[in-house]
Design a protein around this motif. Structure first.
Motif, mmCIF file in Angstrom:
data_model
loop_
_atom_site.group_PDB
_atom_site.id
_atom_site.type_symbol
_atom_site.label_atom_id
_atom_site.label_comp_id
_atom_site.label_asym_id
_atom_site.label_seq_id
_atom_site.Cartn_x
_atom_site.Cartn_y
_atom_site.Cartn_z
ATOM 1 N N ALA A 153 -1.351 -25.845 -2.713
ATOM 2 C CA ALA A 153 -0.890 -25.809 -4.107
ATOM 3 C C ALA A 153 -0.901 -24.401 -4.685
ATOM 4 C CB ALA A 153 -1.766 -26.730 -4.961
ATOM 5 N N ALA A 154 -1.086 -23.385 -3.854
ATOM 6 C CA ALA A 154 -1.227 -22.007 -4.336
ATOM 7 C C ALA A 154 0.117 -21.447 -4.810
ATOM 8 C CB ALA A 154 -1.807 -21.122 -3.246
ATOM 9 N N GLU A 155 0.124 -20.886 -6.017
ATOM 10 C CA GLU A 155 1.314 -20.293 -6.620
ATOM 11 C C GLU A 155 1.215 -18.773 -6.615
ATOM 12 O OE1 GLU A 155 3.890 -21.971 -7.753
ATOM 13 O OE2 GLU A 155 3.206 -24.019 -8.174
ATOM 14 N N ILE A 156 2.352 -18.122 -6.858
ATOM 15 C CA ILE A 156 2.350 -16.666 -6.998
ATOM 16 C C ILE A 156 1.441 -16.287 -8.172
ATOM 17 C CG2 ILE A 156 3.761 -14.671 -7.659
ATOM 18 C CD1 ILE A 156 6.038 -15.842 -6.074
ATOM 19 N N GLY A 157 0.569 -15.318 -7.949
ATOM 20 C CA GLY A 157 -0.370 -14.889 -8.975
ATOM 21 C C GLY A 157 -1.725 -15.562 -8.906
#
Length: 238
Positions: A153-157
């Motif tokens: 679930a990791a997003e940019i930032g």
């Protein structure tokens, strides 16, 4: 949990550089087992056994049973290995003996799961590793092979910290005053972002395409060749 590896050794009688050189000339690697408030044990090992363990990687987190011939078997960690500056072969090894109930300080590698399904990575983000390993205090019989962080679930930032590790296995981080950073999902680099933007642009209209200017010194008049031939012909008649 980490496995315990048995490695064979023989006792050495003398310490010092001369004795160590003699051990190497005999085709063995000198070493020492120290710690647990006991006298150090001088040993020698078969270089093939030592190189085999070093090539596995993560050897500083492995538990060893050093079986000293005609002596006791010592539970220890391999703390330091010295290498020859030219051949890069091991020339000395240090083991730290473990006392009963003693917690040990080890480095545990970090593995990242589900990179292929991470929204941030799929959008062009970059996994920036701040720490490939985390140094912790652990029970010798419960040292994990690795820590795991799920990137599903990791997003940019996003910033992935010690608290993002799935299971700490009862270990305590050496950095105890903060929830320290292990990795981040960084935005795409400028070049890759520009390339992605360029790939989505429509092709230029035909009127935007221009012919290249003639090279310097090239004949510009379309009839230049004929004019030259006529001039030559007149000269021949004269």
């Amino acid at each position: 949990m980490v496995q315990t590896i048995r490695i064979e050794a023989v006792a050495r009688e003398r310490a010092g550089k001369g004795a160590a050189r003699a051990t190497r000339r005999a085709g063995q690697v000198p070493g020492v087992i120290y710690g647990a408030k006991r006298e150090a044990t001088l040993i020698a090992l078969d270089p093939r056994d030592l190189i085999k363990e070093l090539q596995k990687g993560g050897w500083q987190s492995h538990l060893f049973e050093v079986a000293v011939r005609d002596g006791a078997t010592e539970r220890a960690l391999m703390r330091d290995v010295q290498f020859h500056p030219v051949t890069d072969r091991p020339i000395h090894v240090d083991f730290q003996r473990l006392a009963p109930g003693q917690r040990i300080r080890v480095r545990v590698p970090v593995a990242f799961l589900n990179e292929g399904s991470s929204p941030g990575l799929k959008a062009g983000g970059v996994l920036n590793l701040v720490r490939r390993e985390v140094e912790v205090q652990a029970d010798p019989d419960a040292v994990p092979e690795r820590f795991e962080i799920d990137l599903g679930a990791a997003e940019i930032g996003d910033t992935l910290r010690w608290s993002a590790i799935r299971d700490h296995f009862g270990t305590q981080p050496v950095i105890a005053d903060r929830d320290f950073v292990v990795a981040t999902i960084a935005p795409p680099t400028t070049e890759s972002a520009e390339a992605a933007a360029g790939a989505n642009l429509p092709p230029p209209p035909p009127e935007a395409i221009r012919q290249k200017a003639p090279a310097a010194g090239a004949t510009s008049a379309p009839g230049g060749g004929k004019g030259g031939a006529k001039a030559g012909g007149k000269g021949g008649k004269k």
